[in-house]
Enzyme design. Structure first.
Site, mmCIF file in Angstrom:
data_model
loop_
_atom_site.group_PDB
_atom_site.id
_atom_site.type_symbol
_atom_site.label_atom_id
_atom_site.label_comp_id
_atom_site.label_asym_id
_atom_site.label_seq_id
_atom_site.Cartn_x
_atom_site.Cartn_y
_atom_site.Cartn_z
ATOM 1 N N ASN A 123 -16.385 -1.023 -3.823
ATOM 2 C CA ASN A 123 -15.582 -0.800 -1.950
ATOM 3 C C ASN A 123 -15.918 0.442 -1.411
ATOM 4 O O ASN A 123 -15.307 1.874 -1.689
ATOM 5 C CB ASN A 123 -14.221 -1.112 -2.267
ATOM 6 C CG ASN A 123 -13.313 -1.699 -0.968
ATOM 7 O OD1 ASN A 123 -13.912 -1.099 -0.469
ATOM 8 N ND2 ASN A 123 -12.515 -2.075 -1.915
ATOM 9 N N ARG A 173 -17.429 -5.564 -2.545
ATOM 10 C CA ARG A 173 -16.048 -5.921 -1.269
ATOM 11 C C ARG A 173 -17.544 -5.835 -0.133
ATOM 12 O O ARG A 173 -17.607 -4.515 0.577
ATOM 13 C CB ARG A 173 -15.213 -5.235 -1.834
ATOM 14 C CG ARG A 173 -14.490 -5.954 -0.365
ATOM 15 C CD ARG A 173 -13.466 -4.955 -0.314
ATOM 16 N NE ARG A 173 -12.530 -6.098 0.802
ATOM 17 C CZ ARG A 173 -10.735 -5.176 1.095
ATOM 18 N NH1 ARG A 173 -10.719 -4.508 0.643
ATOM 19 N NH2 ARG A 173 -10.467 -6.170 1.497
ATOM 20 N N HIS A 175 -8.909 -10.637 4.160
ATOM 21 C CA HIS A 175 -8.279 -11.095 2.192
ATOM 22 C C HIS A 175 -8.330 -11.718 1.375
ATOM 23 O O HIS A 175 -7.586 -12.079 0.534
ATOM 24 C CB HIS A 175 -6.865 -10.759 2.676
ATOM 25 C CG HIS A 175 -6.516 -9.231 3.113
ATOM 26 N ND1 HIS A 175 -5.939 -8.825 4.174
ATOM 27 C CD2 HIS A 175 -7.134 -7.478 2.966
ATOM 28 C CE1 HIS A 175 -5.243 -7.510 4.646
ATOM 29 N NE2 HIS A 175 -6.229 -7.085 4.180
ATOM 30 N N ARG A 206 -1.638 -1.413 12.595
ATOM 31 C CA ARG A 206 -2.477 -2.631 13.355
ATOM 32 C C ARG A 206 -1.947 -3.473 13.965
ATOM 33 O O ARG A 206 -0.803 -4.030 13.393
ATOM 34 C CB ARG A 206 -3.726 -3.511 13.099
ATOM 35 C CG ARG A 206 -4.932 -2.416 12.200
ATOM 36 C CD ARG A 206 -6.122 -3.087 11.801
ATOM 37 N NE ARG A 206 -6.715 -2.654 10.235
ATOM 38 C CZ ARG A 206 -6.688 -3.660 9.345
ATOM 39 N NH1 ARG A 206 -7.008 -4.205 9.486
ATOM 40 N NH2 ARG A 206 -7.406 -2.616 8.767
ATOM 41 N N ASN A 243 5.760 -3.369 -3.727
ATOM 42 C CA ASN A 243 6.629 -2.629 -4.147
ATOM 43 C C ASN A 243 7.738 -2.550 -3.349
ATOM 44 O O ASN A 243 8.603 -1.761 -3.115
ATOM 45 C CB ASN A 243 6.268 -1.354 -3.807
ATOM 46 C CG ASN A 243 4.389 -1.705 -5.081
ATOM 47 O OD1 ASN A 243 4.590 -1.619 -6.276
ATOM 48 N ND2 ASN A 243 3.269 -1.552 -4.695
ATOM 49 N N GLU A 286 -8.202 -6.949 -6.228
ATOM 50 C CA GLU A 286 -9.607 -8.234 -5.833
ATOM 51 C C GLU A 286 -10.634 -7.374 -6.357
ATOM 52 O O GLU A 286 -11.734 -8.099 -7.122
ATOM 53 C CB GLU A 286 -9.668 -6.929 -4.523
ATOM 54 C CG GLU A 286 -8.715 -7.524 -3.536
ATOM 55 C CD GLU A 286 -7.538 -6.712 -1.726
ATOM 56 O OE1 GLU A 286 -7.669 -5.774 -2.737
ATOM 57 O OE2 GLU A 286 -8.070 -7.319 -1.759
HETATM 58 P P1 AMP Z 1 -2.427 -1.272 0.171
HETATM 59 O O1 AMP Z 1 -3.269 -1.347 1.507
HETATM 60 O O2 AMP Z 1 -1.920 -2.436 -0.552
HETATM 61 O O3 AMP Z 1 -2.741 -0.154 -1.284
HETATM 62 O O4 AMP Z 1 -1.089 -0.864 1.064
HETATM 63 C C1 AMP Z 1 -1.118 0.186 1.292
HETATM 64 C C2 AMP Z 1 0.446 0.349 1.613
HETATM 65 O O5 AMP Z 1 1.742 0.016 0.736
HETATM 66 C C3 AMP Z 1 0.975 1.886 2.033
HETATM 67 O O6 AMP Z 1 0.800 2.538 3.202
HETATM 68 C C4 AMP Z 1 2.816 2.191 1.638
HETATM 69 O O7 AMP Z 1 2.754 1.662 3.412
HETATM 70 C C5 AMP Z 1 2.677 0.881 0.783
HETATM 71 N N1 AMP Z 1 3.463 1.429 -0.663
HETATM 72 C C6 AMP Z 1 3.158 1.749 -1.566
HETATM 73 N N2 AMP Z 1 3.604 1.665 -2.669
HETATM 74 C C7 AMP Z 1 5.055 1.292 -1.887
HETATM 75 C C8 AMP Z 1 6.649 0.649 -2.316
HETATM 76 N N3 AMP Z 1 6.556 1.975 -3.391
HETATM 77 N N4 AMP Z 1 6.678 0.824 -1.373
HETATM 78 C C9 AMP Z 1 7.052 0.126 0.157
HETATM 79 N N5 AMP Z 1 5.554 0.395 0.637
HETATM 80 C C10 AMP Z 1 5.159 0.288 -0.535
#
Ligand code: AMP
Length: 397
Positions: free
Chosen positions: A6, A89, A177, A238, A333, A384
């Site tokens: 990726n 990806r 996505h 965004r 999360n 993914e």
């Molecule tokens: P992703 O793009 O799927 O990797 O998601 C990244 C985002 O997930 C981060 O910028 C955080 O805002 C959010 N994130 C990750 N861990 C947590 C958590 N434990 N609680 C709340 N938000 C989280």
């Protein structure tokens, strides 16, 4: 083995899978090369140990060569030919409707789609070119974030703009996505023990980039992102949907051009813009509970926009919603994001199980709705890379 890549313009995330069992490939190594062209860091995890290197990475080719050399040095592979195929990806595949072997035609289409995804596709193209040089025998497969949404009907993918924009310039909703949505759909079919082609889901992929998909009979029926990944729900940086007139208006106010404003909509908006403080949901939710009004404003807006789309998609599915699923960094999360979003959906009669929602340690998925909830709701860990690996296996020898 199968390598999954990726790549962005200055980074390459990679994961190596052992595909001895073709149905259940196992990931054995997970890493990232960063600061390509401006410095160079490579790190990966293998058998519980973290390996980190600082090394000059002037381009993607040097980075991939460095990674392969390390894999050989550590006896993870004996030579590059141990990796029979590489899955990439690719964010934008234009109108390509499924994962594909990268032949000249597919590669030209990926290059063509640069005009639609100038921030995303160039990284994948550079990485594909590099792998072609460094691993000449490997079969290469592209998996597209747009492909899953090629089943959208005309009334969902068309914008109410001159039809010739669509005919001549490809202006339509593509959606993104899709690799994650495909994975969640397949997994949910197993979890609910229901054939994929009968499955109706609303899947909220809330990460730093975020979108929601309405999945009807196992296929994408509508989704929030559009021509580009800027549209739809509010994200980390965004804006999601805005009145298009804002662009010209702000050009005049700031005495600048549309590309500058678009850049601000991509990088300075969303949670970061509305709070003025952070794009990270951990900060936003933490700040919300310590009474910070900037974070409160941001989380209220974020969850309201998500709820607005969920109810719209619920209306498209009628009375036959198998589940609402939250996935990606925030969706998997952030218990508070899930809670506040669901609380803004009074029409759906969802009953949340607060304890289950807040339980942090779960493996692949967990139900967060109460047993008597009218609609099931789950938090589900997306994967993914595994999806790309499986598509790569199925398309190669
Ligand atoms: P992703 O793009 O799927 O990797 O998601 C990244 C985002 O997930 C981060 O910028 C955080 O805002 C959010 N994130 C990750 N861990 C947590 C958590 N434990 N609680 C709340 N938000 C989280």
């Amino acid at each position: 083995m199968i390598l999954v890549i990726n790549a962005g313009s200055s980074s390459i995330k990679f994961r190596l899978f052992n595909d001895s069992d073709k149905k259940n490939p196992i990931d054995i190594l997970d890493g990232i090369a960063e600061r390509i062209t401006i410095g160079g860091d490579v790190s990966f995890k293998y058998e519980g140990k973290k390996y980190e290197y600082e090394v000059a990475l002037p381009n993607h080719e040097v980075a991939i060569k460095f990674i392969l050399d390390k894999l050989i040095e550590l006896n993870i592979i004996s030579n590059v030919d141990d990796i029979s195929a590489v899955g990439f990806r690719v964010v934008h595949g234009g109108t390509i409707s499924k994962s594909s072997i990268i032949n000249d035609d597919v590669f030209n289409k990926i290059k063509d789609a640069v005009k639609l995804a100038p921030l995303h596709n160039p990284g994948a193209i550079t990485a594909i070119e590099a792998v072609k040089k460094v691993m000449p025998k490997a079969e290469l497969v592209a998996c597209f974030d747009t492909a899953f949404h090629q089943t959208l009907a005309e009334e969902q993918y068309l914008y109410a703009v001159p039809y010739s924009w669509y005919q001549k310039y490809g202006v339509r909703k593509y959606g993104f996505h899709g690799i994650s949505y495909q994975y969640i759909t397949e997994k949910m079919s197993e979890v609910l023990n229901k054939p994929k082609d009968k499955l109706n889901l609303i899947v909220c992929h809330l990460g730093n980039g975020a979108s929601i998909a309405c999945i009807k009979n196992g296929k994408s029926f509508d989704t929030t992102m559009g021509l580009t990944p800027l549209a739809g729900v509010m994200m980390g940086t965004r804006s999601g949907d805005i009145d298009p007139s804002i662009i010209e208006y702000m050009c005049k106010q700031l005495n600048t051009d549309a590309s500058k404003i678009t850049n601000m909509l991509n990088k300075e908006s969303g949670l970061l813009g509305v709070s003025g403080k952070s794009s990270d949901m951990r900060d936003v939710a933490g700040g919300y509970f310590s009474g910070d009004s900037d974070f409160k404003r941001a989380l209220n807006k974020y969850t309201q926009v998500a709820a607005d789309y969920i109810i719209r998609f619920a209306n498209l599915l009628g009375h036959d919603i198998d589940a609402i699923v939250f996935t990606a960094g925030v969706g998997e999360n952030s218990a508070h994001t899930r809670q506040f979003t669901l609380q803004k959906l009074p029409l759906l009669d969802i009953k949340l199980d607060m304890d289950k929602n807040e339980e942090r340690n779960y493996k692949d998925y967990k139900y967060i709705s109460a047993a008597d909830s009218k609609i099931k709701v789950l938090a589900f860990r997306t994967n993914e890379e595994l999806m790309i690996c499986k598509d790569t296996i199925s398309l190669t020898k």
